[in-house]
Write a protein that holds these residues in place. Structure first.
Motif, PDB file in Angstrom:
ATOM      1  N   ARG A  50       0.891  -1.167   0.000  1.00  0.00           N
ATOM      2  CA  ARG A  50       0.000   0.000   0.000  1.00  0.00           C
ATOM      3  C   ARG A  50       0.926   1.213   0.000  1.00  0.00           C
ATOM      4  N   MET A  51       0.929   1.960  -1.114  1.00  0.00           N
ATOM      5  CA  MET A  51       1.925   3.018  -1.281  1.00  0.00           C
ATOM      6  C   MET A  51       1.247   4.368  -1.473  1.00  0.00           C
ATOM      7  N   ARG A  52       1.725   5.335  -0.727  1.00  0.00           N
ATOM      8  CA  ARG A  52       1.226   6.714  -0.843  1.00  0.00           C
ATOM      9  C   ARG A  52       2.395   7.615  -1.200  1.00  0.00           C
ATOM     10  N   GLY A  53       2.125   8.599  -2.033  1.00  0.00           N
ATOM     11  CA  GLY A  53       3.149   9.549  -2.440  1.00  0.00           C
ATOM     12  C   GLY A  53       2.557  10.616  -3.334  1.00  0.00           C
ATOM     13  N   HIS A  54       1.509  10.257  -4.056  1.00  0.00           N
ATOM     14  CA  HIS A  54       0.818  11.232  -4.895  1.00  0.00           C
ATOM     15  C   HIS A  54      -0.170  12.025  -4.040  1.00  0.00           C
ATOM     16  N   ASP A  55      -0.402  13.275  -4.451  1.00  0.00           N
ATOM     17  CA  ASP A  55      -1.338  14.133  -3.729  1.00  0.00           C
ATOM     18  C   ASP A  55      -2.760  14.043  -4.278  1.00  0.00           C
ATOM     19  N   GLU A  56      -2.908  13.470  -5.473  1.00  0.00           N
ATOM     20  CA  GLU A  56      -4.229  13.373  -6.093  1.00  0.00           C
ATOM     21  C   GLU A  56      -4.406  12.001  -6.743  1.00  0.00           C
ATOM     22  N   ASP A  57      -5.549  11.806  -7.406  1.00  0.00           N
ATOM     23  CA  ASP A  57      -5.911  10.518  -8.000  1.00  0.00           C
ATOM     24  C   ASP A  57      -4.829   9.985  -8.937  1.00  0.00           C
ATOM     25  N   VAL A  58      -4.672   8.652  -8.953  1.00  0.00           N
ATOM     26  CA  VAL A  58      -3.673   7.975  -9.783  1.00  0.00           C
ATOM     27  C   VAL A  58      -4.380   7.424 -11.020  1.00  0.00           C
ATOM     28  N   TYR A  59      -4.052   7.974 -12.198  1.00  0.00           N
ATOM     29  CA  TYR A  59      -4.733   7.626 -13.446  1.00  0.00           C
ATOM     30  C   TYR A  59      -3.979   6.635 -14.304  1.00  0.00           C
ATOM     31  N   GLY A  60      -2.748   6.312 -13.950  1.00  0.00           N
ATOM     32  CA  GLY A  60      -1.997   5.360 -14.754  1.00  0.00           C
ATOM     33  C   GLY A  60      -1.031   4.564 -13.904  1.00  0.00           C
ATOM     34  N   VAL A  61      -0.902   3.261 -14.195  1.00  0.00           N
ATOM     35  CA  VAL A  61       0.124   2.414 -13.595  1.00  0.00           C
ATOM     36  C   VAL A  61       0.695   1.538 -14.698  1.00  0.00           C
ATOM     37  N   ALA A  62       2.006   1.296 -14.644  1.00  0.00           N
ATOM     38  CA  ALA A  62       2.672   0.473 -15.659  1.00  0.00           C
ATOM     39  C   ALA A  62       3.887  -0.196 -15.029  1.00  0.00           C
ATOM     40  N   TRP A  63       4.035  -1.501 -15.273  1.00  0.00           N
ATOM     41  CA  TRP A  63       5.192  -2.241 -14.784  1.00  0.00           C
ATOM     42  C   TRP A  63       6.361  -2.064 -15.742  1.00  0.00           C
TER      43      TRP A  63
END
Length: 175
Positions: A71-84
């Motif tokens: 469970r990772m936090r670091g962004h201040d707003e919604d996360v719209y993309g993830v990529a490995w």
């Protein structure tokens, strides 16, 4: 696994895996956060990354009832993309990571690279903000990302442009 389809839930953090070969469906409810993006791990078919509301990034094992691995936090707003990352050994500048890394992009106009093993951010990139004097707007940014090669992450920009981040030569804004 080309026979698997993974879907993120609209209401609550739900990850559903559909096996197209056997017709089995598995769902896991992981809380109240809305899922905006999902990416399957390159080599582990039961592991998915979720980009969620309010800056949360999850790495989840979808076997059984589902389990949150990171469970990772670091962004201040919604996360719209993830990529490995496309490979298991990634170099960012002079640092080498011997694992698959995860990139996330957010409405806060940043991209982060995360360690799957440690569950922490290892690199930050800030999208260039348009110059308002030249007619640029600081509108709501729906920034997504892709990781096509080991040393390049692609993302959307604030003004709709395509940005190419070069990890082998990170600059003062991260890439």
């Amino acid at each position: 696994d080309p026979g698997l389809v993974a879907v993120g839930g609209e209401a609550g953090t739900v990850a559903t895996t559909i096996d197209l070969v056997t017709g089995t469906v598995r769902s896991c409810n992981l809380g109240k956060h809305m899922v905006f993006s999902l990416a399957c791990h390159p080599t582990k078919p039961d592991i998915v990354a979720l980009g969620c509301k309010l800056g949360l990034v999850l790495i989840v094992n979808t076997q059984g009832t589902g389990r949150i691995l990171q469970r990772m936090r670091g962004h201040d707003e919604d996360v719209y993309g993830v990529a490995w990352s496309p490979v298991a050994v990634v170099c960012i500048g002079d640092v080498t990571y011997d694992e698959y890394l995860l990139a996330s992009s957010s409405r806060d106009k940043t991209l982060r690279v995360w360690s799957e093993k440690e569950g922490r951010s290892v690199h930050l990139m800030k999208c260039p903000v348009p110059d308002r004097r030249q007619g640029g707007e600081d509108a709501a940014a729906w920034i997504t990302c892709s990781w096509p090669t080991p040393d390049t992450i692609l993302s959307g920009g604030v003004s709709g442009e395509l940005l190419s981040w070069h990890l082998d030569k990170p600059g003062k804004k991260g890439g």
